[in-house]
Design a protein around this motif. Structure first.
Motif, mmCIF file in Angstrom:
data_model
loop_
_atom_site.group_PDB
_atom_site.id
_atom_site.type_symbol
_atom_site.label_atom_id
_atom_site.label_comp_id
_atom_site.label_asym_id
_atom_site.label_seq_id
_atom_site.Cartn_x
_atom_site.Cartn_y
_atom_site.Cartn_z
ATOM 1 N N THR A 156 0.704 -1.278 -0.162
ATOM 2 C CA THR A 156 -0.147 0.033 0.038
ATOM 3 C C THR A 156 0.715 1.324 0.118
ATOM 4 O OG1 THR A 156 -1.585 -1.191 1.085
ATOM 5 C CG2 THR A 156 -2.067 1.149 1.041
ATOM 6 N N LEU A 157 2.070 1.343 0.731
ATOM 7 C CA LEU A 157 2.596 2.303 0.836
ATOM 8 C C LEU A 157 3.555 2.693 -0.605
ATOM 9 C CD1 LEU A 157 4.555 4.489 2.167
ATOM 10 C CD2 LEU A 157 6.225 2.671 3.038
ATOM 11 N N ASP A 191 4.589 -4.894 17.140
ATOM 12 C CA ASP A 191 5.190 -5.896 16.323
ATOM 13 C C ASP A 191 6.399 -5.144 15.472
ATOM 14 O OD1 ASP A 191 5.440 -7.554 14.252
ATOM 15 O OD2 ASP A 191 3.744 -7.682 13.388
ATOM 16 N N PRO A 192 7.442 -5.664 15.633
ATOM 17 C CA PRO A 192 8.608 -5.386 14.765
ATOM 18 C C PRO A 192 8.377 -4.995 13.324
ATOM 19 C CG PRO A 192 9.468 -7.095 16.548
ATOM 20 C CD PRO A 192 7.710 -7.127 16.418
ATOM 21 N N LYS A 193 7.738 -5.985 12.771
ATOM 22 C CA LYS A 193 7.233 -5.759 11.117
ATOM 23 C C LYS A 193 6.585 -4.722 10.964
ATOM 24 C CE LYS A 193 8.016 -10.781 9.757
ATOM 25 N NZ LYS A 193 7.490 -11.478 8.745
ATOM 26 N N TYR A 194 5.565 -4.263 11.751
ATOM 27 C CA TYR A 194 4.765 -3.212 11.675
ATOM 28 C C TYR A 194 5.465 -1.736 11.907
ATOM 29 C CZ TYR A 194 1.030 0.043 11.397
ATOM 30 O OH TYR A 194 0.337 1.376 11.122
ATOM 31 N N GLN A 195 6.173 -1.911 12.920
ATOM 32 C CA GLN A 195 7.078 -0.838 13.289
ATOM 33 C C GLN A 195 7.947 -0.364 12.162
ATOM 34 O OE1 GLN A 195 9.433 -2.299 16.783
ATOM 35 N NE2 GLN A 195 7.808 -2.219 18.245
ATOM 36 N N GLU A 196 8.436 -1.206 11.328
ATOM 37 C CA GLU A 196 9.289 -0.802 10.017
ATOM 38 C C GLU A 196 8.435 -0.367 9.123
ATOM 39 O OE1 GLU A 196 12.095 -2.864 6.945
ATOM 40 O OE2 GLU A 196 10.873 -4.030 8.171
ATOM 41 N N VAL A 197 7.103 -0.696 8.935
ATOM 42 C CA VAL A 197 6.430 -0.060 7.849
ATOM 43 C C VAL A 197 5.759 1.139 8.522
ATOM 44 C CG1 VAL A 197 3.810 -0.276 7.262
ATOM 45 C CG2 VAL A 197 5.266 -2.226 7.202
ATOM 46 N N PHE A 198 5.445 1.466 9.462
ATOM 47 C CA PHE A 198 5.143 2.800 10.111
ATOM 48 C C PHE A 198 6.480 3.836 10.220
ATOM 49 C CE2 PHE A 198 4.350 6.021 13.278
ATOM 50 C CZ PHE A 198 3.027 6.183 13.151
ATOM 51 N N THR A 199 7.609 3.236 10.407
ATOM 52 C CA THR A 199 8.552 4.023 10.200
ATOM 53 C C THR A 199 8.908 4.529 8.836
ATOM 54 O OG1 THR A 199 9.720 3.196 12.582
ATOM 55 C CG2 THR A 199 11.109 4.329 10.816
ATOM 56 N N ARG A 200 8.985 3.741 8.163
ATOM 57 C CA ARG A 200 9.385 4.236 6.772
ATOM 58 C C ARG A 200 8.329 4.912 6.055
ATOM 59 N NH1 ARG A 200 14.429 3.787 6.060
ATOM 60 N NH2 ARG A 200 15.495 1.573 5.816
ATOM 61 N N TRP A 201 6.797 4.653 6.628
ATOM 62 C CA TRP A 201 5.703 5.504 6.138
ATOM 63 C C TRP A 201 5.940 6.909 6.664
ATOM 64 C CZ3 TRP A 201 0.985 2.441 4.820
ATOM 65 C CH2 TRP A 201 -0.067 3.117 3.932
ATOM 66 N N PHE A 202 6.352 7.018 7.995
ATOM 67 C CA PHE A 202 6.643 8.247 8.459
ATOM 68 C C PHE A 202 7.697 9.096 7.942
ATOM 69 C CE2 PHE A 202 7.483 11.276 12.097
ATOM 70 C CZ PHE A 202 6.203 11.554 12.712
ATOM 71 N N GLN A 203 8.754 8.573 7.506
ATOM 72 C CA GLN A 203 9.647 9.166 6.800
ATOM 73 C C GLN A 203 8.962 10.051 5.471
ATOM 74 O OE1 GLN A 203 12.525 6.089 6.404
ATOM 75 N NE2 GLN A 203 13.457 6.490 8.413
ATOM 76 N N TYR A 204 8.371 9.248 4.870
ATOM 77 C CA TYR A 204 7.656 9.613 3.521
ATOM 78 C C TYR A 204 6.649 10.780 3.832
ATOM 79 C CZ TYR A 204 3.743 9.648 0.163
ATOM 80 O OH TYR A 204 2.953 9.793 -0.654
ATOM 81 N N GLU A 211 10.750 -4.171 2.628
ATOM 82 C CA GLU A 211 10.931 -4.718 3.875
ATOM 83 C C GLU A 211 12.593 -4.964 4.040
ATOM 84 O OE1 GLU A 211 9.258 -8.199 6.910
ATOM 85 O OE2 GLU A 211 8.663 -8.226 4.805
ATOM 86 N N ASN A 212 13.059 -4.591 5.236
ATOM 87 C CA ASN A 212 14.375 -4.833 5.540
ATOM 88 C C ASN A 212 15.428 -4.170 4.545
ATOM 89 O OD1 ASN A 212 13.555 -6.875 7.844
ATOM 90 N ND2 ASN A 212 13.204 -8.355 6.539
ATOM 91 N N ALA A 213 15.093 -3.252 3.782
ATOM 92 C CA ALA A 213 15.866 -2.660 3.000
ATOM 93 C C ALA A 213 16.828 -1.873 3.683
ATOM 94 C CB ALA A 213 15.279 -1.860 2.094
ATOM 95 N N THR A 214 18.090 -1.792 3.334
ATOM 96 C CA THR A 214 19.372 -1.159 4.014
ATOM 97 C C THR A 214 19.785 -0.374 2.718
ATOM 98 O OG1 THR A 214 20.934 -2.997 3.681
ATOM 99 C CG2 THR A 214 19.754 -2.660 5.790
ATOM 100 N N LYS A 215 19.656 -0.779 1.852
ATOM 101 C CA LYS A 215 20.159 -0.073 0.372
ATOM 102 C C LYS A 215 19.022 0.287 -0.708
ATOM 103 C CE LYS A 215 24.813 -1.461 0.514
ATOM 104 N NZ LYS A 215 26.145 -2.194 -0.082
#
Length: 770
Positions: A472-473, A505-518, A617-621
């Motif tokens: 969705t993001l 949930d760590p997986k959702y925390q990642e989604v939320f963090t990346r979405w927040f940055q956007y 998900e789990n992207a570092t680059k």
């Protein structure tokens, strides 16, 4: 041959007398263009009239109908005033009629009625290829017409627009879209082309854009006539500006509306809401707005427009405390529907101001197309919320919901199906225009649907009850860009998505963090959602809900948003005065670089900052394309790259890749706890010296309409690369309590020993050798 020059009313006749045979269309000249009457011909399209109206040198209105009365029905959306007399020429031959301005040539084929548009170099921009006006009748809408217009687009032409369609593609070519309004879907029949033009299809019924075969068409279920507006522009900004000329300027939002907005579904009582604001202040996380979502009316029902006396006693006192103690604004949710048999429903019912649209627990929808219903609805909103001190209104479900029932109703204007896509437009018009008559502070309204022209009502749109995952993001990036490319500048998403998501949930925390940055780089910066536990409707959604590590990352981006407010607020002024677009597909600024035309996961935020959200998900680059035409600077590391190449960059969880275009001056202010905490006495000027650079810093009183009377200042700032000289020009304009002294702290990015240089400024011109 006949040549008609409008300005001087000069006719040059190649024949002394000209007569038309029965199979030749009649041509009637008028002040704004020409009407070609095919009604007495044997040629296709028999029985119709086509009007070509010149509204400006770059804006042409095309109308095809069967009678003069239909041709002259005014648009509900477009204000067709001509700012000044337009000089145009009309040229007739036995086969064609041409209308030309200093920018455009519009050629109509007298044999088949088809039109094409070319620029002055005879380059074809757009071509019609057939049209249909077909009568139909049914029990719901009565006797109506359906309409269809075929177009031929160039093979490699990229098209954008059509609103918010939730596709993971930016280019709308090769696809079919049904244009109606639904939760998560905002349809706006505007198309922009990489060939430098735009088109607004002026119809409000369910429509279709279909580019899946050799011939592309736009069709509408109901239409008295075919009508569209062609806008030429050498840049997409010019096209958007033309759309705003036609349909209305976007007023400035208050500065606080560009800060951080905290929300969740929902704050169940006053204590919970106030504790969130209090904790935000204690943690020094900037905040400008808290949103009080639905059900704050308790058991009184949708449309009751009250604060529950148990959960929200003495709302005026609560609002005053938010304002005075916490310097926080509040926005409240309102719906277009009213629960049956409550007092407000009875007010609408007695004067027949309701649609036959029952949404069950949500109630019955009022007839926003009816001015009397609009007045009553505004009066209730004003009494219940605005007069109590509420700072903005969140108008939810303004599609409205249950489209299949809504389209079968009859509204004030006639069969609702004919005006299907305009409910939100009229709902916002009813409130904004009445509120604007007395408002001293700038009006803020957030709404879930929209249409071209709604920008003039100060509307901020959002993408509805979307999903909560990376898929969705990803879709939100091109979805938002295409919405903004229809002329509506203020848009946002529920950061983190709407329904679901567990902050633990760590997986959702990642989604939320990346979405927040956007979300930091969308026009309206707002976290919202119905988090776990979903059943309670009050799952936590505050920054601290996502764990200590993530809280620090999220706070970093809130701080960055506030540091960028001098830049963002200046852009907001350009939106209102230049028809500018804040959230920009790369084609806005790099049209000549064909590599960017279909990039759907990078965009410009203003003309300096390129935003590259992390969507895996789990992207570092992640891979990033740097557009041709300038150098690019990594915002975080200051590394510099040549444009025209694809690079791979680091993006650990705390970093969203940001690149600054060479030849930019980026002003950054101090971190503030709310937008109007204090004047920007210290502004950092980051200069990215690929080429000469300019910036025109805008300031005003932040939250009133005095800027319309000239009460604002602009400070011209320029950097000469050759001379390595910074020029800060004299302050232009004035307003009450304006700053007269400040420091500009200057850094040349990429320069060895690039320490900050502090330049005191008192409003007079400074030339500083760097």
């Amino acid at each position: 041959m006949i040549i008609f020059k409008n300005k001087n009313f000069i006719f040059i006749l190649s024949l002394l007398f000209i007569t038309y045979s029965c199979d030749k269309p009649k041509i009637i000249h008028n002040d704004n263009g020409v009407v070609v009457d095919f009604s007495k011909t044997d040629n296709f399209p028999k029985g119709i009239k086509t009007s070509i109206n010149v509204l400006s040198p770059t804006i042409i209105k095309i109308t095809t109908g069967k009678t003069d009365s239909i041709l002259n029905i005014p648009s509900l959306i477009v204000n067709e005033f001509v700012k000044k007399p337009v000089d145009f020429n009309i040229k007739e031959t036995s086969q064609y009629l041409e209308v030309s301005t200093d920018s455009l040539i519009v050629k109509l084929n007298l044999a088949n009625g088809a039109i094409n548009f070319t620029d002055k170099n005879k380059t074809v921009l757009l071509t019609e290829s057939g049209k249909e006006i077909s009568p139909f009748k049914n029990q719901i809408v009565g006797q109506q017409n359906s309409i269809k217009q075929n177009f031929s687009f160039s093979k490699n032409e990229v098209l954008y627009g059509l609103g918010q369609q939730n596709k993971n593609t930016l280019n709308i070519r090769g696809q079919k879209f049904i244009l109606d309004q639904q939760n998560t879907k905002i349809s706006v029949p505007v198309i922009l082309s990489t060939k430098g033009y735009g088109l607004y299809w002026d119809n409000y019924s369910r429509s279709t854009f279909d580019d899946t075969s050799d011939t592309t068409y736009i069709a509408s279920e109901i239409g008295d006539k075919i009508q569209y507006y062609f806008i030429k522009g050498t840049r997409l900004d010019h096209v958007i500006s033309g759309l705003r000329d036609l349909t209305g300027t976007a007023p400035m939002v208050p500065k606080w509306a560009l800060g951080y907005v905290q929300s969740r579904n929902r704050y169940k009582n006053r204590e919970i809401l106030m504790d969130v604001v209090k904790k935000q202040r204690e943690l020094n996380i900037p905040l400008d707005v808290i949103i009080l979502d639905y059900l704050h009316w308790g058991d009184s029902g949708f449309g009751s427009m009250i604060f529950d006396p148990v959960d929200f006693p003495n709302p005026e006192e609560m609002i005053q405390e938010l304002h005075d103690k916490y310097h926080c604004k509040i926005i409240t949710s309102v719906w277009p529907s009213l629960k049956k048999n409550i007092p407000n429903w009875k007010l609408f019912k007695k004067d027949d101001l309701l649609l036959d649209l029952d949404l069950g627990v949500f109630g019955q929808v009022h007839d926003a197309f009816n001015p009397e219903a609009g007045q009553l609805y505004y009066d209730l909103v004003k009494k219940s919320y605005i007069d109590k001190g509420i700072d903005g209104i969140w108008f939810d479900a303004t599609e409205p919901e249950k489209l299949e029932k809504f389209e079968k109703t009859q509204c004030y204007l006639g069969p609702t199906a004919k005006f299907l896509n305009l409910f939100s437009y009229f709902d916002m018009k009813n409130v904004y225009e009445r509120q604007r008559e007395t408002a001293k502070n700038r009006i803020v309204n957030l709404t879930r649907s929209g249409f071209l022209g709604q920008q003039k009502f100060g509307s901020i749109l959002w993408s509805g009850d979307i999903g909560i995952d990376f898929k969705t993001l990803k879709e939100q990036i091109p979805t938002g860009l295409n919405l903004c490319m229809t002329g509506i500048p203020y848009w946002n998403t529920d950061i983190g998505g709407y329904l679901g998501g567990d902050p633990n949930d760590p997986k959702y925390q990642e989604v939320f963090t990346r979405w927040f940055q956007y979300g930091t780089f969308t026009p309206f910066f707002r976290a919202h959602g119905r988090r776990e536990p979903i059943k309670t409707r009050d799952g936590e959604n505050e920054l601290w809900s996502y764990g200590t590590k993530n809280q620090e990352i999220l706070k970093k981006y809130v701080n960055l948003r506030y540091q960028l407010l001098p830049y963002i607020y200046t852009i907001s002024h350009k939106v209102s005065t230049e028809g500018y677009t804040m959230m920009r597909a790369l084609a806005f600024d790099f049209m000549d670089d064909k590599n960017v035309h279909e990039i759907n996961d990078q965009f410009m935020f203003g003309n300096c900052i390129m935003v590259c959200p992390v969507l895996e998900e789990n992207a570092t680059k992640r891979s990033i394309y740097l557009p041709k035409g300038s150098k690019w600077y990594n915002f975080w590391t200051n590394e510099v790259y040549e444009g025209g190449q694809t690079i791979e960059t680091e993006c650990p969880i705390e970093t969203i890749p940001l690149f600054i275009k060479g030849g930019s001056i980026l002003p950054m202010g101090e971190i503030m706890q709310y937008a109007n905490e204090k004047p920007n006495t210290e502004i950092e000027l980051k200069i990215y010296p690929d080429t000469d650079a300019t910036f025109l810093l805008y300031e005003d009183e932040n939250d009133n309409y005095n800027y319309l009377d000239g009460k604002f200042t602009q400070i011209p700032i320029s950097y000469s690369k050759q001379d390595q000289t910074l020029k800060i020009g004299p302050t232009k304009g004035e307003f009450d309590n304006m700053l007269t002294k400040r420091n500009f702290n200057v850094t040349i990015i990429g320069k060895q020993n690039g320490d900050k240089i502090t330049i005191p400024y008192n409003g007079t011109e400074i030339n500083y050798k760097l």
